[in-house]
Design a protein around this motif. Structure first.
Motif, PDB file in Angstrom:
ATOM      1  N   GLU A   4      48.678 -55.068  42.364  1.00 20.65           N
ATOM      2  CA  GLU A   4      47.224 -54.980  42.341  1.00 20.65           C
ATOM      3  C   GLU A   4      46.750 -54.162  41.134  1.00 20.65           C
ATOM      4  N   SER A   5      47.523 -53.132  40.768  1.00 15.33           N
ATOM      5  CA  SER A   5      47.181 -52.329  39.589  1.00 15.33           C
ATOM      6  C   SER A   5      47.110 -53.212  38.353  1.00 15.33           C
ATOM      7  N   VAL A   6      48.052 -54.132  38.228  1.00 12.80           N
ATOM      8  CA  VAL A   6      48.090 -55.032  37.074  1.00 12.80           C
ATOM      9  C   VAL A   6      46.882 -55.969  37.081  1.00 12.80           C
ATOM     10  N   GLU A   7      46.588 -56.541  38.238  1.00  9.05           N
ATOM     11  CA  GLU A   7      45.470 -57.499  38.324  1.00  9.05           C
ATOM     12  C   GLU A   7      44.148 -56.818  38.000  1.00  9.05           C
ATOM     13  N   VAL A   8      43.942 -55.605  38.529  1.00  6.19           N
ATOM     14  CA  VAL A   8      42.701 -54.878  38.251  1.00  6.19           C
ATOM     15  C   VAL A   8      42.658 -54.474  36.778  1.00  6.19           C
ATOM     16  N   GLY A   9      43.800 -54.031  36.243  1.00  7.01           N
ATOM     17  CA  GLY A   9      43.860 -53.648  34.840  1.00  7.01           C
ATOM     18  C   GLY A   9      43.543 -54.797  33.906  1.00  7.01           C
ATOM     19  N   LEU A  10      44.047 -55.973  34.220  1.00  8.47           N
ATOM     20  CA  LEU A  10      43.765 -57.146  33.397  1.00  8.47           C
ATOM     21  C   LEU A  10      42.283 -57.527  33.450  1.00  8.47           C
ATOM     22  N   LYS A  11      41.647 -57.257  34.581  1.00  8.79           N
ATOM     23  CA  LYS A  11      40.237 -57.605  34.741  1.00  8.79           C
ATOM     24  C   LYS A  11      39.332 -56.698  33.908  1.00  8.79           C
ATOM     25  N   TYR A  12      39.692 -55.420  33.838  1.00 13.48           N
ATOM     26  CA  TYR A  12      38.778 -54.452  33.211  1.00 13.48           C
ATOM     27  C   TYR A  12      39.255 -53.922  31.865  1.00 13.48           C
ATOM     28  N   ALA A  13      40.477 -54.248  31.456  1.00 11.15           N
ATOM     29  CA  ALA A  13      40.984 -53.762  30.167  1.00 11.15           C
ATOM     30  C   ALA A  13      41.314 -54.948  29.273  1.00 11.15           C
ATOM     31  N   ASN A  14      41.196 -54.744  27.989  1.00  9.07           N
ATOM     32  CA  ASN A  14      41.599 -55.764  27.024  1.00  9.07           C
ATOM     33  C   ASN A  14      43.097 -56.006  27.157  1.00  9.07           C
ATOM     34  N   ILE A  66      45.245 -48.095  33.695  1.00  9.30           N
ATOM     35  CA  ILE A  66      43.810 -48.351  33.843  1.00  9.30           C
ATOM     36  C   ILE A  66      43.531 -49.022  35.182  1.00  9.30           C
ATOM     37  N   GLY A  67      44.392 -49.954  35.563  1.00  8.54           N
ATOM     38  CA  GLY A  67      44.257 -50.589  36.874  1.00  8.54           C
ATOM     39  C   GLY A  67      44.391 -49.593  38.005  1.00  8.54           C
ATOM     40  N   ASP A  68      45.321 -48.632  37.870  1.00  8.99           N
ATOM     41  CA  ASP A  68      45.479 -47.588  38.888  1.00  8.99           C
ATOM     42  C   ASP A  68      44.180 -46.805  39.081  1.00  8.99           C
ATOM     43  N   VAL A  69      43.543 -46.441  37.969  1.00  8.22           N
ATOM     44  CA  VAL A  69      42.332 -45.630  38.014  1.00  8.22           C
ATOM     45  C   VAL A  69      41.186 -46.391  38.681  1.00  8.22           C
ATOM     46  N   ILE A  70      40.917 -47.612  38.202  1.00  9.88           N
ATOM     47  CA  ILE A  70      39.810 -48.406  38.758  1.00  9.88           C
ATOM     48  C   ILE A  70      40.067 -48.732  40.229  1.00  9.88           C
ATOM     49  N   LYS A  71      41.303 -49.058  40.548  1.00  9.78           N
ATOM     50  CA  LYS A  71      41.669 -49.401  41.932  1.00  9.78           C
ATOM     51  C   LYS A  71      41.399 -48.228  42.874  1.00  9.78           C
ATOM     52  N   ALA A  72      41.704 -47.007  42.414  1.00  5.94           N
ATOM     53  CA  ALA A  72      41.509 -45.820  43.257  1.00  5.94           C
ATOM     54  C   ALA A  72      40.040 -45.635  43.632  1.00  5.94           C
ATOM     55  N   PHE A  73      39.118 -46.008  42.732  1.00  6.75           N
ATOM     56  CA  PHE A  73      37.689 -45.920  43.053  1.00  6.75           C
ATOM     57  C   PHE A  73      37.240 -47.095  43.916  1.00  6.75           C
ATOM     58  N   GLN A  74      37.751 -48.283  43.606  1.00  7.00           N
ATOM     59  CA  GLN A  74      37.304 -49.471  44.337  1.00  7.00           C
ATOM     60  C   GLN A  74      37.736 -49.460  45.800  1.00  7.00           C
ATOM     61  N   ASN A  75      38.891 -48.863  46.083  1.00  9.75           N
ATOM     62  CA  ASN A  75      39.336 -48.851  47.484  1.00  9.75           C
ATOM     63  C   ASN A  75      38.816 -47.633  48.252  1.00  9.75           C
ATOM     64  N   GLY A  76      37.968 -46.830  47.615  1.00 10.72           N
ATOM     65  CA  GLY A  76      37.323 -45.722  48.311  1.00 10.72           C
ATOM     66  C   GLY A  76      38.138 -44.445  48.419  1.00 10.72           C
ATOM     67  N   THR A  77      39.268 -44.387  47.718  1.00 11.01           N
ATOM     68  CA  THR A  77      40.094 -43.181  47.789  1.00 11.01           C
ATOM     69  C   THR A  77      39.363 -41.975  47.212  1.00 11.01           C
TER      70      THR A  77
END
Length: 378
Positions: A9-19, A30-41
C-alpha cells in the motif's frame, strides 16, 4: 514515533502522490507518510513529518521536496516537514525546531555501532539455528533496548551489553557447519530494508546461505575519507571540519576497536576493518572522488568482502540509481579483472519490478555460489 514497516500500500500511495522519477525508496517513504495520515493514525494539523536530507547528486536529495509536494497534493499543506539530517545547511528551517547537532551525531553514532554489533552476530546464527526465528527474536530483544531508551548510550553500557549479547547468541542451539556466504552491498535503503529488497536476506538464509552484511556505520564514516580526498584534489577548500576529521576519526576508531574486543568472544567472530581499508580496496578500482550516493564504497565493499573470503556479492539498487545502476555496473569489468573469482549480481528494485524475475536471477546466483562452495570443500 517511527512509522510502521512499509508494505505494498505504501508503494501504491507513493506512486499516486509522488513523481515516479523519484527513486524507489522515495516512493515508499512518501507513501508511508501520506498513508499514515489517510488511515487516521495521525492528525495532520498536529503532526510534524521528519525526513532525511542527503544533498549531492543523488536522487534522494529530491525526496524531501517531493514529499512536501505530495503532502500539498494530498491536502496536508499545513503539516510541517523538517529535515533530520547531519547537513547543517538545511533548506527548511522551522520556528520552534532546533536540533543539537553535536548530541544528535554523537548518540546516532553510538546507537549505530551498537546495532551493527548485534547484526554481526544475528546473521551467522540465524543461518544455522536449530529453531527458526530464535536468533531474530534475540536480536530484536537487544535492539528494543535501544529503541525504548532502556540502554543508556554511553561507552561502558554499550560494551557491557554487547558482551552480554555475545553470551546470549553463543548459547543458542545451532548446527555448527560451514556455509556458502553472500555479501550484500548497494544503495543504503534497499540494502537494509526488508520490504525494499523483497526480504532477500531471509530468502538467502532459507537457501542455506550465510548473509554477510557490512556495518551501517561504514556509510557515514566514509566522510572521513571523502573530505580528505576532496581537499587533496582541490575540489574543496580546507576548513574546520577537514582539520577536525583526523582527531574525530581517531576517537571513533578507538571506540570501534574496543567494541571489536567485546565481540571477540562470539563463536563466528570476524576481525573488523577500518573505513581506510575499504577505501584502499576502492582506490584500486575507482577514484575516491566519486562521492555521490555509495559511489566508491561499492568497489571498496567488494574488495573488503573478497579479502574476508566472501566471493559471492549481491549488489542492490533502485532502478536508475547513480551510485549503483550507473557507477557500480560501470566498474564491473574492473572488479572482475581485479578479482577473477568474483560472482557478482546487480539487481534493481523498482515499484513496477517483477518479483518473479528478481528471484529467478537470484536462483542462478545462489546455484553458482553453492557449486563453487562445494567444489572448494572437496
Amino acid at each position: 514515533q517511527l512509522l510502521p514497516p512499509s508494505n505494498r500500500e505504501s508503494v501504491e500511495v507513493g506512486l499516486k502522490y509522488a513523481n515516479n522519477e523519484v527513486c524507489y525508496p522515495g516512493i515508499i517513504v512518501i507513501g508511508d507518510v501520506i498513508k499514515a495520515f489517510q488511515n487516521g493514525t495521525y492528525d495532520p494539523e498536529e503532526a510534524v513529518v521528519g525526513l532525511w536530507e542527503t544533498g549531492g547528486q543523488c536522487r534522494a536529495s529530491c525526496i524531501f521536496a517531493a514529499c512536501k509536494r505530495a503532502l500539498v497534493a494530498a491536502g496536508y499543506e499545513n503539516t510541517p516537514l523538517i529535515t533530520v539530517s547531519t547537513n547543517t545547511n538545511t533548506m527548511n528551517e522551522q520556528p520552534g525546531f532546533d536540533l543539537d547537532f553535536k548530541r544528535y551525531i554523537y548518540f546516532g553514532a553510538l546507537g549505530t555501532i551498537y546495532a551493527d554489533a548485534i547484526n554481526a552476530m544475528l546473521y551467522p546464527i540465524a543461518a544455522r539455528e536449530v529453531h527458526p526465528g530464535e536468533a531474530m527474536a534475540l536480536a530484536q530483544e537487544y535492539l528494543t533496548r535501544l529503541k525504548t531508551g532502556e540502554l543508556k548510550l554511553n561507552r561502558e553500557n554499550i560494551y557491557a551489553t554487547i558482551r552480554q549479547a555475545v553470551a546470549a547468541f553463543n548459547s543458542l542451539p545451532i548446527e555448527d557447519r560451514d556455509l556458502p556466504k553472500v555479501g550484500i552491498l548497494g544503495e543504503i535503503y534497499v540494502k537494509y530494508n526488508d520490504f525494499g529488497n523483497n526480504g532477500v536476506s531471509a530468502w538467502l538464509m532459507q537457501q542455506g546461505i550465510e548473509v554477510v552484511m557490512p556495518p551501517l556505520l561504514e556509510f557515514f564514516s566514509s566522510w572521513f575519507v571523502s573530505v580528505k580526498e576532496q581537499v587533496a584534489a582541490n575540489l574543496k577548500k580546507a576548513d574546520l571540519l577537514w582539520l577536525l576529521s583526523g582527531p574525530l576519526y581517531r576517537y571513533l576508531d578507538g571506540f570501534l576497536q574496543d567494541v571489536d574486543v567485546a565481540l571477540q568472544g562470539f563463536r563466528y567472530y570476524h576481525p573488523a576493518h577500518s573505513i581506510h581499508d575499504v577505501a584502499g580496496y576502492a582506490r584500486e578500482i575507482i577514484s575516491l572522488n566519486h562521492q555521490y550516493g555509495e559511489a566508491w564504497m561499492i568497489a571498496g565493499g567488494v574488495g573488503s568482502l573478497v579479502h574476508q573470503g566472501v566471493e559471492n556479492v549481491l549488489c542492490l539498487q533502485p532502478f536508475g540509481c547513480i551510485a549503483n545502476h550507473i557507477v557500480a555496473k560501470g566498474v564491473q569489468k574492473r572488479m572482475k579483472e581485479r578479482y577473477p573469482e568474483l560472482n557478482i549480481l546487480f539487481l534493481d528494485t523498482d515499484a513496477g519490478g517483477s518479483e518473479v524475475n528478481f528471484f529467478n536471477r537470484m536462483h542462478f546466483f545462489v546455484n553458482h555460489a553453492k557449486a563453487s562452495f562445494f567444489e572448494e570443500s572437496r
